[in-house]
Design an enzyme around this catalytic site. Structure first.
Site, mmCIF file in Angstrom:
data_model
loop_
_atom_site.group_PDB
_atom_site.id
_atom_site.type_symbol
_atom_site.label_atom_id
_atom_site.label_comp_id
_atom_site.label_asym_id
_atom_site.label_seq_id
_atom_site.Cartn_x
_atom_site.Cartn_y
_atom_site.Cartn_z
ATOM 1 N N ARG A 53 0.858 -1.178 0.000
ATOM 2 C CA ARG A 53 0.000 0.000 0.000
ATOM 3 C C ARG A 53 0.905 1.242 0.000
ATOM 4 N NH1 ARG A 53 1.820 1.414 4.007
ATOM 5 N NH2 ARG A 53 0.727 3.392 3.880
ATOM 6 N N GLY A 54 0.277 2.408 -0.019
ATOM 7 C CA GLY A 54 1.079 3.624 -0.150
ATOM 8 C C GLY A 54 1.272 3.888 -1.637
ATOM 9 N N ARG B 136 -6.820 -0.192 -7.037
ATOM 10 C CA ARG B 136 -7.047 0.877 -6.044
ATOM 11 C C ARG B 136 -7.297 2.172 -6.801
ATOM 12 N NH1 ARG B 136 -4.304 0.938 -0.588
ATOM 13 N NH2 ARG B 136 -5.846 2.542 -0.167
ATOM 14 N N GLN C 118 -2.579 2.356 10.027
ATOM 15 C CA GLN C 118 -1.248 2.294 9.393
ATOM 16 C C GLN C 118 -0.183 2.990 10.241
ATOM 17 O OE1 GLN C 118 -4.083 3.074 7.817
ATOM 18 N NE2 GLN C 118 -4.041 2.619 5.639
ATOM 19 N N ASP D 145 -1.423 10.850 -1.792
ATOM 20 C CA ASP D 145 -1.783 9.801 -2.749
ATOM 21 C C ASP D 145 -2.080 10.385 -4.116
ATOM 22 O OD1 ASP D 145 -2.164 7.073 -1.164
ATOM 23 O OD2 ASP D 145 -2.586 8.793 0.094
ATOM 24 N N ASN E 152 -4.954 12.707 0.602
ATOM 25 C CA ASN E 152 -4.143 11.779 1.407
ATOM 26 C C ASN E 152 -5.077 11.027 2.350
ATOM 27 O OD1 ASN E 152 -1.461 10.806 2.094
ATOM 28 N ND2 ASN E 152 -1.747 11.787 4.072
ATOM 29 N N LYS E 153 -4.507 10.175 3.148
ATOM 30 C CA LYS E 153 -5.291 9.317 4.047
ATOM 31 C C LYS E 153 -6.318 10.118 4.838
ATOM 32 C CE LYS E 153 -5.207 5.761 4.319
ATOM 33 N NZ LYS E 153 -6.198 4.887 3.630
HETATM 34 O O1 MRU Z 1 -4.558 3.474 2.001
HETATM 35 P P1 MRU Z 1 -3.067 3.538 2.054
HETATM 36 O O2 MRU Z 1 -2.488 2.969 3.293
HETATM 37 O O3 MRU Z 1 -2.464 2.999 0.792
HETATM 38 O O4 MRU Z 1 -2.780 5.101 2.050
HETATM 39 C C1 MRU Z 1 -1.486 5.616 2.083
HETATM 40 C C2 MRU Z 1 -1.485 6.983 2.579
HETATM 41 O O5 MRU Z 1 -2.444 7.700 2.491
HETATM 42 C C3 MRU Z 1 -0.256 7.496 3.204
HETATM 43 O O6 MRU Z 1 -0.582 8.489 4.122
HETATM 44 C C4 MRU Z 1 0.759 8.078 2.318
HETATM 45 O O7 MRU Z 1 0.943 9.381 2.636
HETATM 46 C C5 MRU Z 1 0.628 8.144 0.904
HETATM 47 S S1 MRU Z 1 1.865 7.170 0.225
HETATM 48 C C6 MRU Z 1 3.415 7.793 0.661
#
Ligand code: MRU
Length: 369
Positions: A53-54, A90, A203, A244, A254-255
């Site tokens: 992920r990421g 995704r 996470q 993201d 972002n998350k």
């Molecule tokens: O859903 P995920 O765990 O894939 O999301 C990742 C994120 O949002 C992280 O915060 C990250 O900042 C992005 S990837 C470096």
């Protein structure tokens, strides 16, 4: 980075050269397990089930997944099918599309016999590029941390708040938001990281805390709602988060929960920086709020928590009344006006269309929707 003294990356080509190894992030922090991916299907599931992920790691996995697909069948039809199934794995991370476009463009003019080798070369290139870019992000971000440290009493730690996992596990190595932190720590600057647990999938608790712990970086895990309080009481010097997808005007997806931290930082006049490789910029859109597709995931991620029992078993338990309806939005958008700056491989850039265009002139000329 190191796991108990052994250097690892989050993804690599197996010695047999026909399969890919990844660290299974669904098992962390309880078990360190390597998962072997041998087919396109394995790569798609690894991405959709968040074994990997990421945004940057999703991109690298997609490129290696393309290679696995080409080993089985390198026809035009198989190429389209590989692109479509990886792309669907995704929806929010734009690096996925970036890596797939880059791979497919390189393969299109080749004969089927030549495609697997080229796909592998591209995947390796994407992985190496990611490591190099994160190193650059680290160097630029390190300047911010050094400046804050210089204003503190000798030995006093720079307190950095981070959200989700934008660490080396979310990339191929170094991480985006963690690269400046690892560099500061390695160069002897006292740092302390406030790690947001990051519900629903935690996470921060399971991955960022694990990473920082294994590298020896001082950190404290906090519940997601704690950051604002710490900021009000002078216990945060700097927020560093990942992205993201970032629009050409500097809106940052972002998350989920990132936006609330940016609001709190603004209210407390604290610097809020987003660390991102340029592959995370979506030049085709401007308006993050209305143009970024926000992934909605299964409600069980919210209604259940997973952890290790005293006997060592890893189990999930429900935390809600039976039948409770759940909404599980995985990402949110922080408008550019709340972002102090974007830390990219080309330096620290204002979150604005003109500043991004100046930093990446070759990318910014295409049309925006
Ligand atoms: O859903 P995920 O765990 O894939 O999301 C990742 C994120 O949002 C992280 O915060 C990250 O900042 C992005 S990837 C470096």
């Amino acid at each position: 980075m190191n796991v108990d003294g052994v250097p690892y990356r989050s993804i690599w080509l197996n010695d047999n050269r026909i399969s890919i190894d990844v660290i299974d992030q669904t098992r962390l922090p309880h078990e360190f397990q390597i998962r072997n991916l041998t087919t396109l299907g394995d790569a798609c599931v690894a991405i959709s089930d968040m074994v990997v992920r990421g945004a940057p790691l999703i991109g690298a996995t997609a490129a290696y997944g393309f290679y696995l697909a080409m080993l089985q069948d390198a026809s035009d039809t198989a190429m389209d099918a590989a692109y479509d199934s990886l792309y669907a794995a995704r929806p929010t991370a734009v690096n996925l599309r970036w890596a797939l476009d880059r791979t497919r463009t390189g393969l299109e003019s080749l004969t089927p016999d030549e495609r697997a080798a080229c796909a592998l070369a591209t995947a390796r290139e994407i992985a190496e590029l990611d490591v190099d870019i994160n190193r650059q992000i680290g160097r630029h971000g390190l300047r911010l941390i050094s400046d804050i440290a210089a204003r503190k009493a000798p030995g006093e730690a720079v307190n950095i708040l981070t959200h989700c996992n934008a660490g080396w596990l979310a990339t191929v190595d170094w991480g985006t938001a963690t690269a400046p932190i690892y560099m500061a720590f390695d160069s002897g600057i006292p740092v302390h990281v406030w790690v947001d647990e990051t519900r629903p999938r935690n996470q921060g608790a399971s991955l960022t805390a694990w990473e920082l712990g294994h590298h020896g970086v001082p950190h404290s895990l906090i519940a997601d709602n704690t950051g604002g309080h710490l900021m009000q009481h002078g216990q945060v010097d700097l927020c560093l988060v990942g992205s993201d997808r970032t629009t050409r005007s500097g809106d940052v997806c972002n998350k989920i929960g990132t936006y609330l931290k940016a609001l709190a930082a603004k209210d407390n006049a604290l610097p809020f920086y987003v660390c991102l490789p340029s592959s995370t910029i979506d030049w085709s859109i401007r308006d993050g709020l209305n143009q970024v597709p926000i992934e909605q995931r299964d409600g069980s991620e919210v209604s259940q928590v997973t952890g290790r029992l005293p006997d060592g078993r890893i189990e999930s338990v429900s935390i809600v009344p039976p039948g409770t309806r759940v909404a599980n939005y995985a990402f949110d958008v922080t408008p550019a006006r709340l972002v102090t700056g974007l830390i990219t491989e080309r330096g620290i850039v204002a979150a604005s269309e003109s500043a991004l265009a100046r930093a990446f002139p070759e990318e910014s000329t295409g049309p925006a929707a």
